[in-house]
Design a protein around this motif. Structure first.
Motif, PDB file in Angstrom:
ATOM      1  N   ASP A 139       0.804  -1.229   0.000  1.00  0.00           N
ATOM      2  CA  ASP A 139       0.000   0.000   0.000  1.00  0.00           C
ATOM      3  C   ASP A 139       0.835   1.277   0.000  1.00  0.00           C
ATOM      4  O   ASP A 139       0.311   2.352  -0.275  1.00  0.00           O
ATOM      5  N   SER A 140       2.129   1.167   0.300  1.00  0.00           N
ATOM      6  CA  SER A 140       2.976   2.363   0.296  1.00  0.00           C
ATOM      7  C   SER A 140       3.426   2.737  -1.113  1.00  0.00           C
ATOM      8  O   SER A 140       3.906   3.847  -1.338  1.00  0.00           O
ATOM      9  N   LEU A 141       3.264   1.826  -2.062  1.00  0.00           N
ATOM     10  CA  LEU A 141       3.680   2.087  -3.446  1.00  0.00           C
ATOM     11  C   LEU A 141       2.596   2.853  -4.181  1.00  0.00           C
ATOM     12  O   LEU A 141       1.407   2.695  -3.907  1.00  0.00           O
ATOM     13  N   GLU A 142       3.016   3.680  -5.137  1.00  0.00           N
ATOM     14  CA  GLU A 142       2.039   4.322  -6.014  1.00  0.00           C
ATOM     15  C   GLU A 142       1.335   3.243  -6.807  1.00  0.00           C
ATOM     16  O   GLU A 142       1.904   2.183  -7.086  1.00  0.00           O
ATOM     17  N   GLU A 143       0.103   3.505  -7.198  1.00  0.00           N
ATOM     18  CA  GLU A 143      -0.640   2.530  -7.995  1.00  0.00           C
ATOM     19  C   GLU A 143       0.043   2.305  -9.331  1.00  0.00           C
ATOM     20  O   GLU A 143       0.656   3.213  -9.899  1.00  0.00           O
ATOM     21  N   SER A 144      -0.080   1.078  -9.824  1.00  0.00           N
ATOM     22  CA  SER A 144       0.481   0.769 -11.139  1.00  0.00           C
ATOM     23  C   SER A 144      -0.343   1.476 -12.210  1.00  0.00           C
ATOM     24  O   SER A 144      -1.533   1.731 -12.028  1.00  0.00           O
ATOM     25  N   ASP A 145       0.314   1.786 -13.321  1.00  0.00           N
ATOM     26  CA  ASP A 145      -0.412   2.428 -14.423  1.00  0.00           C
ATOM     27  C   ASP A 145      -0.925   1.360 -15.387  1.00  0.00           C
ATOM     28  O   ASP A 145      -0.680   0.161 -15.224  1.00  0.00           O
ATOM     29  N   GLU A 146      -1.637   1.782 -16.407  1.00  0.00           N
ATOM     30  CA  GLU A 146      -2.272   0.858 -17.343  1.00  0.00           C
ATOM     31  C   GLU A 146      -1.246   0.003 -18.086  1.00  0.00           C
ATOM     32  O   GLU A 146      -1.469  -1.193 -18.307  1.00  0.00           O
ATOM     33  N   LEU A 147      -0.121   0.578 -18.474  1.00  0.00           N
ATOM     34  CA  LEU A 147       0.910  -0.172 -19.183  1.00  0.00           C
ATOM     35  C   LEU A 147       1.463  -1.297 -18.302  1.00  0.00           C
ATOM     36  O   LEU A 147       1.598  -2.441 -18.748  1.00  0.00           O
ATOM     37  N   GLU A 148       1.772  -0.972 -17.053  1.00  0.00           N
ATOM     38  CA  GLU A 148       2.277  -1.995 -16.140  1.00  0.00           C
ATOM     39  C   GLU A 148       1.228  -3.081 -15.918  1.00  0.00           C
ATOM     40  O   GLU A 148       1.544  -4.279 -15.930  1.00  0.00           O
ATOM     41  N   ASP A 149      -0.024  -2.680 -15.729  1.00  0.00           N
ATOM     42  CA  ASP A 149      -1.095  -3.666 -15.547  1.00  0.00           C
ATOM     43  C   ASP A 149      -1.202  -4.602 -16.747  1.00  0.00           C
ATOM     44  O   ASP A 149      -1.387  -5.812 -16.585  1.00  0.00           O
ATOM     45  N   ASP A 150      -1.085  -4.050 -17.946  1.00  0.00           N
ATOM     46  CA  ASP A 150      -1.142  -4.870 -19.155  1.00  0.00           C
ATOM     47  C   ASP A 150       0.012  -5.872 -19.192  1.00  0.00           C
ATOM     48  O   ASP A 150      -0.171  -7.030 -19.576  1.00  0.00           O
ATOM     49  N   MET A 151       1.189  -5.436 -18.808  1.00  0.00           N
ATOM     50  CA  MET A 151       2.342  -6.339 -18.773  1.00  0.00           C
ATOM     51  C   MET A 151       2.153  -7.403 -17.694  1.00  0.00           C
ATOM     52  O   MET A 151       2.422  -8.586 -17.923  1.00  0.00           O
ATOM     53  N   LEU A 152       1.690  -6.992 -16.525  1.00  0.00           N
ATOM     54  CA  LEU A 152       1.511  -7.941 -15.422  1.00  0.00           C
ATOM     55  C   LEU A 152       0.539  -9.056 -15.776  1.00  0.00           C
ATOM     56  O   LEU A 152       0.686 -10.183 -15.290  1.00  0.00           O
ATOM     57  N   ASP A 153      -0.428  -8.764 -16.620  1.00  0.00           N
ATOM     58  CA  ASP A 153      -1.380  -9.800 -17.036  1.00  0.00           C
ATOM     59  C   ASP A 153      -0.674 -10.986 -17.692  1.00  0.00           C
ATOM     60  O   ASP A 153      -1.214 -12.084 -17.749  1.00  0.00           O
ATOM     61  N   LYS A 154       0.547 -10.788 -18.174  1.00  0.00           N
ATOM     62  CA  LYS A 154       1.305 -11.840 -18.849  1.00  0.00           C
ATOM     63  C   LYS A 154       2.308 -12.534 -17.927  1.00  0.00           C
ATOM     64  O   LYS A 154       2.979 -13.472 -18.345  1.00  0.00           O
ATOM     65  N   ALA A 155       2.419 -12.084 -16.694  1.00  0.00           N
ATOM     66  CA  ALA A 155       3.436 -12.607 -15.777  1.00  0.00           C
ATOM     67  C   ALA A 155       3.072 -13.988 -15.246  1.00  0.00           C
ATOM     68  O   ALA A 155       1.904 -14.278 -14.990  1.00  0.00           O
ATOM     69  N   TRP A 156       4.099 -14.814 -15.067  1.00  0.00           N
ATOM     70  CA  TRP A 156       3.905 -16.119 -14.464  1.00  0.00           C
ATOM     71  C   TRP A 156       3.639 -15.925 -12.971  1.00  0.00           C
ATOM     72  O   TRP A 156       4.320 -15.162 -12.308  1.00  0.00           O
ATOM     73  N   GLY A 157       2.635 -16.607 -12.437  1.00  0.00           N
ATOM     74  CA  GLY A 157       2.368 -16.564 -11.003  1.00  0.00           C
ATOM     75  C   GLY A 157       1.804 -15.248 -10.509  1.00  0.00           C
ATOM     76  O   GLY A 157       2.047 -14.845  -9.370  1.00  0.00           O
ATOM     77  N   LEU A 158       1.039 -14.574 -11.334  1.00  0.00           N
ATOM     78  CA  LEU A 158       0.467 -13.275 -10.979  1.00  0.00           C
ATOM     79  C   LEU A 158      -0.371 -13.373  -9.702  1.00  0.00           C
ATOM     80  O   LEU A 158      -1.148 -14.306  -9.532  1.00  0.00           O
ATOM     81  N   GLU A 159      -0.196 -12.410  -8.810  1.00  0.00           N
ATOM     82  CA  GLU A 159      -0.956 -12.317  -7.565  1.00  0.00           C
ATOM     83  C   GLU A 159      -1.469 -10.893  -7.416  1.00  0.00           C
ATOM     84  O   GLU A 159      -0.969  -9.979  -8.086  1.00  0.00           O
ATOM     85  N   PRO A 160      -2.447 -10.666  -6.527  1.00  0.00           N
ATOM     86  CA  PRO A 160      -2.973  -9.311  -6.353  1.00  0.00           C
ATOM     87  C   PRO A 160      -1.903  -8.278  -5.964  1.00  0.00           C
ATOM     88  O   PRO A 160      -2.044  -7.102  -6.263  1.00  0.00           O
ATOM     89  N   GLN A 161      -0.836  -8.721  -5.313  1.00  0.00           N
ATOM     90  CA  GLN A 161       0.215  -7.790  -4.895  1.00  0.00           C
ATOM     91  C   GLN A 161       1.454  -7.876  -5.785  1.00  0.00           C
ATOM     92  O   GLN A 161       2.551  -7.553  -5.370  1.00  0.00           O
ATOM     93  N   SER A 162       1.251  -8.298  -7.025  1.00  0.00           N
ATOM     94  CA  SER A 162       2.344  -8.352  -7.994  1.00  0.00           C
ATOM     95  C   SER A 162       2.643  -6.959  -8.533  1.00  0.00           C
ATOM     96  O   SER A 162       1.744  -6.154  -8.729  1.00  0.00           O
ATOM     97  N   ARG A 163       3.914  -6.726  -8.791  1.00  0.00           N
ATOM     98  CA  ARG A 163       4.367  -5.501  -9.443  1.00  0.00           C
ATOM     99  C   ARG A 163       5.561  -5.839 -10.307  1.00  0.00           C
ATOM    100  O   ARG A 163       6.245  -6.837 -10.099  1.00  0.00           O
ATOM    101  N   LEU A 164       5.829  -4.980 -11.286  1.00  0.00           N
ATOM    102  CA  LEU A 164       7.095  -5.048 -12.002  1.00  0.00           C
ATOM    103  C   LEU A 164       8.089  -4.253 -11.172  1.00  0.00           C
ATOM    104  O   LEU A 164       7.857  -3.084 -10.858  1.00  0.00           O
ATOM    105  N   SER A 165       9.184  -4.880 -10.804  1.00  0.00           N
ATOM    106  CA  SER A 165      10.129  -4.202  -9.910  1.00  0.00           C
ATOM    107  C   SER A 165      10.779  -2.992 -10.557  1.00  0.00           C
ATOM    108  O   SER A 165      11.244  -2.090  -9.861  1.00  0.00           O
ATOM    109  N   CYS A 166      10.757  -2.914 -11.896  1.00  0.00           N
ATOM    110  CA  CYS A 166      11.313  -1.741 -12.578  1.00  0.00           C
ATOM    111  C   CYS A 166      10.370  -0.539 -12.496  1.00  0.00           C
ATOM    112  O   CYS A 166      10.767   0.587 -12.794  1.00  0.00           O
ATOM    113  N   GLN A 167       9.122  -0.774 -12.081  1.00  0.00           N
ATOM    114  CA  GLN A 167       8.131   0.299 -12.011  1.00  0.00           C
ATOM    115  C   GLN A 167       7.709   0.623 -10.582  1.00  0.00           C
ATOM    116  O   GLN A 167       7.115   1.671 -10.342  1.00  0.00           O
TER     117      GLN A 167
END
Length: 112
Positions: A60-88
């Motif tokens: 919850d301390s992180l800024e919300e992910s943007d649409e581009l990151e969300d689109d990429m995360l949809d392709k991630a292996w093992g996606l969870e509600p608290q998944s993020r791209l560490s580069c973002q």
């Protein structure tokens, strides 16, 4: 200065680690600065999912992910509600507990 607790990962960080992070830097940059080689095939441009992590505490301390990151995360292996791209995922003023997933969908590992 916030800390990032990296949970043990067989390849990238077998013992786990506690590292110092600077407010405003990404989770990936902090990890790389401390010798934790999280994959990042697209060179931090939010164009792949190889740097996918799960934020186990402090999400919850992180800024919300943007649409581009969300689109990429949809392709991630093992996606969870608290998944993020560490580069973002930009570190704020709270500690984070981060898990590096066991697998990525990267077909070719960096450095080969």
């Amino acid at each position: 200065m916030p800390q990032i607790i990296i949970l043990p990962h067989a390849e990238q960080c077998p013992e786990g680690a506690v590292i110092e992070a600077q407010v405003g830097e990404t989770v990936l940059d902090a990890a790389l600065r401390h010798g934790i080689e999280i994959e990042h095939a697209c060179e931090k441009s939010c164009a792949c999912t190889t740097c996918h992590v799960v934020i186990r505490e402090g999400f919850d301390s992180l800024e919300e992910s943007d649409e581009l990151e969300d689109d990429m995360l949809d392709k991630a292996w093992g996606l969870e509600p608290q998944s993020r791209l560490s580069c973002q995922a930009v570190v704020a003023d709270r500690d984070l507990v981060v898990e590096i997933p066991k697998y990525t969908i990267n077909q070719v590992s960096e450095g080969h």
